[in-house]
Design an enzyme around this catalytic site. Structure first.
Site: not given
Length: 159
Positions: A120, A72-75
């Site tokens: 997230g 993840g580590e993105h929107a």
């Protein structure tokens, strides 16, 4: 930024309806789906046109994540997602730029709805984890915000 959690959502066999629990992170809800225990095996079910936050256009499954890795580590600018750990367990962090929450997904009858413009990440995968993700949109690399400071700037300008 205040961080809640980690929280573990309790769900038991015998649940007969969908229960939705707000989290305190803008738009993020936890869903508990019906769970039927049977001598032939357990069953949990969710109907897309009834009580599901959107009709999925795609799905993907994240599995075989090495110990310590973060996904993840993105929107997303537009895409909404719904995450269920169908097997094993993993932790999910959701962040609206003001409030951050960590949720442990460890039952296939529990899912988390992640609307657009929520940062997230998923981590602490068990070796056997299979994270099922439903997405409201087809894959579009331009829909991703991968830099946290750019996300914060975009989230503040959207308010």
């Amino acid at each position: 930024m205040p961080e809640q959690g980690p929280i573990k959502i309790e769900s038991e066999p015998g649940e007969t309806r969908v229960l939705t629990v707000p989290t305190g992170v803008r738009g993020v809800d936890i869903y508990r789906f019906p769970w039927v225990r049977d001598p032939r095996g357990d069953l949990t079910v969710g109907e897309f046109d009834r009580l599901f936050p959107f009709r999925p256009k795609r799905y993907f499954i994240v599995s075989g994540v090495p110990s310590g890795e973060i996904r993840g580590e993105h929107a997303h600018k537009q895409c909404q997602q719904f995450l269920i750990c169908a097997y094993g367990q993993c932790s999910v962090t959701v962040d609206d730029g003001i409030t951050r929450l960590e949720v442990l997904l460890n039952k296939p009858s529990v899912g988390i709805y992640v609307p657009s413009m929520i940062w997230g990440r998923q981590f602490q995968y068990s070796a056997d984890a299979a994270l099922l993700v439903f997405a409201s949109e087809l894959y579009d690399p331009d829909d991703y915000i991968r830099d946290y400071s750019a996300f914060l700037k975009a989230a503040r300008s959207a308010d």
